[in-house]
Design a protein around this motif. Structure first.
Motif, PDB file in Angstrom:
ATOM      1  N   LYS A   1      -9.024 -20.321 -26.972  1.00  0.00           N
ATOM      2  CA  LYS A   1      -9.495 -21.601 -27.519  1.00  0.00           C
ATOM      3  C   LYS A   1     -10.986 -21.801 -27.205  1.00  0.00           C
ATOM      4  N   GLU A   2     -11.452 -21.140 -26.146  1.00  0.00           N
ATOM      5  CA  GLU A   2     -12.841 -21.245 -25.736  1.00  0.00           C
ATOM      6  C   GLU A   2     -13.702 -20.148 -26.354  1.00  0.00           C
ATOM      7  N   LEU A   3     -13.060 -19.239 -27.052  1.00  0.00           N
ATOM      8  CA  LEU A   3     -13.793 -18.109 -27.600  1.00  0.00           C
ATOM      9  C   LEU A   3     -14.590 -18.498 -28.828  1.00  0.00           C
ATOM     10  N   ALA A   4     -15.768 -17.954 -28.907  1.00  0.00           N
ATOM     11  CA  ALA A   4     -16.581 -18.090 -30.107  1.00  0.00           C
ATOM     12  C   ALA A   4     -16.431 -16.803 -30.906  1.00  0.00           C
ATOM     13  N   HIS A   5     -16.728 -16.890 -32.170  1.00  0.00           N
ATOM     14  CA  HIS A   5     -16.574 -15.724 -33.038  1.00  0.00           C
ATOM     15  C   HIS A   5     -17.533 -14.589 -32.667  1.00  0.00           C
ATOM     16  N   ASN A   6     -18.560 -14.894 -31.877  1.00  0.00           N
ATOM     17  CA  ASN A   6     -19.495 -13.830 -31.502  1.00  0.00           C
ATOM     18  C   ASN A   6     -19.118 -13.165 -30.177  1.00  0.00           C
ATOM     19  N   HIS A   7     -18.060 -13.636 -29.518  1.00  0.00           N
ATOM     20  CA  HIS A   7     -17.605 -12.974 -28.295  1.00  0.00           C
ATOM     21  C   HIS A   7     -17.076 -11.588 -28.635  1.00  0.00           C
ATOM     22  N   LEU A   8     -17.355 -10.644 -27.754  1.00  0.00           N
ATOM     23  CA  LEU A   8     -16.888  -9.276 -27.942  1.00  0.00           C
ATOM     24  C   LEU A   8     -15.589  -9.073 -27.178  1.00  0.00           C
ATOM     25  N   ILE A   9     -14.650  -8.399 -27.813  1.00  0.00           N
ATOM     26  CA  ILE A   9     -13.384  -8.086 -27.178  1.00  0.00           C
ATOM     27  C   ILE A   9     -13.165  -6.585 -27.235  1.00  0.00           C
ATOM     28  N   SER A  10     -12.432  -6.069 -26.273  1.00  0.00           N
ATOM     29  CA  SER A  10     -12.085  -4.655 -26.280  1.00  0.00           C
ATOM     30  C   SER A  10     -10.854  -4.429 -25.412  1.00  0.00           C
ATOM     31  N   GLN A  11     -10.224  -3.285 -25.609  1.00  0.00           N
ATOM     32  CA  GLN A  11      -9.049  -2.901 -24.835  1.00  0.00           C
ATOM     33  C   GLN A  11      -9.438  -2.656 -23.382  1.00  0.00           C
ATOM     34  N   LEU A  12      -8.528  -2.963 -22.482  1.00  0.00           N
ATOM     35  CA  LEU A  12      -8.671  -2.501 -21.105  1.00  0.00           C
ATOM     36  C   LEU A  12      -7.988  -1.143 -21.017  1.00  0.00           C
ATOM     37  N   GLU A  13      -8.482  -0.290 -20.168  1.00  0.00           N
ATOM     38  CA  GLU A  13      -7.890   1.036 -20.003  1.00  0.00           C
ATOM     39  C   GLU A  13      -6.578   0.917 -19.235  1.00  0.00           C
ATOM     40  N   GLY A  14      -5.778   1.973 -19.320  1.00  0.00           N
ATOM     41  CA  GLY A  14      -4.546   2.000 -18.543  1.00  0.00           C
ATOM     42  C   GLY A  14      -3.312   1.670 -19.355  1.00  0.00           C
TER      43      GLY A  14
ATOM     44  N   ILE B   1     -15.821  -5.202 -30.195  1.00  0.00           N
ATOM     45  CA  ILE B   1     -16.000  -5.743 -31.535  1.00  0.00           C
ATOM     46  C   ILE B   1     -16.007  -7.263 -31.418  1.00  0.00           C
ATOM     47  N   SER B   2     -16.817  -7.913 -32.233  1.00  0.00           N
ATOM     48  CA  SER B   2     -16.823  -9.372 -32.195  1.00  0.00           C
ATOM     49  C   SER B   2     -15.563  -9.881 -32.883  1.00  0.00           C
ATOM     50  N   ILE B   3     -15.128 -11.046 -32.470  1.00  0.00           N
ATOM     51  CA  ILE B   3     -13.943 -11.647 -33.093  1.00  0.00           C
ATOM     52  C   ILE B   3     -14.212 -11.885 -34.573  1.00  0.00           C
ATOM     53  N   GLU B   4     -15.425 -12.299 -34.906  1.00  0.00           N
ATOM     54  CA  GLU B   4     -15.792 -12.515 -36.305  1.00  0.00           C
ATOM     55  C   GLU B   4     -15.648 -11.223 -37.115  1.00  0.00           C
ATOM     56  N   GLU B   5     -16.136 -10.122 -36.575  1.00  0.00           N
ATOM     57  CA  GLU B   5     -16.049  -8.841 -37.278  1.00  0.00           C
ATOM     58  C   GLU B   5     -14.589  -8.391 -37.413  1.00  0.00           C
ATOM     59  N   LEU B   6     -13.806  -8.633 -36.383  1.00  0.00           N
ATOM     60  CA  LEU B   6     -12.384  -8.301 -36.420  1.00  0.00           C
ATOM     61  C   LEU B   6     -11.684  -9.063 -37.542  1.00  0.00           C
ATOM     62  N   ILE B   7     -11.933 -10.357 -37.636  1.00  0.00           N
ATOM     63  CA  ILE B   7     -11.316 -11.183 -38.677  1.00  0.00           C
ATOM     64  C   ILE B   7     -11.780 -10.740 -40.060  1.00  0.00           C
TER      65      ILE B   7
END
Length: 97
Positions: free
Chosen positions: A5-18, A56-62
């Motif tokens: 809910k606090e995320l902006a579309h420019n935040h980057l997300i990625s997988q954690l290893e493991g 990847i940014s949330i915006e790019e993902l969407i």
């Protein structure tokens, strides 16, 4: 830790290893080595998981998902945020502001 809910579309997300990931009849299943849990990400969840392999940014993902599937932007945003929230709660992704 951020909630989606606090995320902006420019935040980057990625997988954690493991995580050990496998395809089972078109659906992505995963075992988290860290918490010992199995997850069924489903078909679309598997696509999202693959897209967040690298930051990847949330915006790019969407935008990418909208280009691949016939889904309205609002619906896509809600579903992506809900899915990311679940991944975040389980400690499977990392977020960079």
């Amino acid at each position: 830790m951020l909630k989606t809910k606090e995320l902006a579309h420019n935040h980057l997300i990625s997988q954690l290893e493991g995580n050990i990931v496998s395809d089972m009849d078109g659906e992505t299943v995963m075992l988290s080595v860290h918490n010992g849990k199995y997850y069924n990400l489903g078909a679309i969840g598997g696509v999202i998981w693959e897209l967040i392999k690298d930051s990847i940014s949330i915006e790019e993902l969407i935008t990418t998902l909208q280009s691949q599937y016939d889904v309205e932007q609002t619906e896509c945003e809600e579903q992506v945020h809900s899915f990311l929230d679940q991944l975040l709660e389980e400690g499977l992704i990392k977020i960079e502001a």
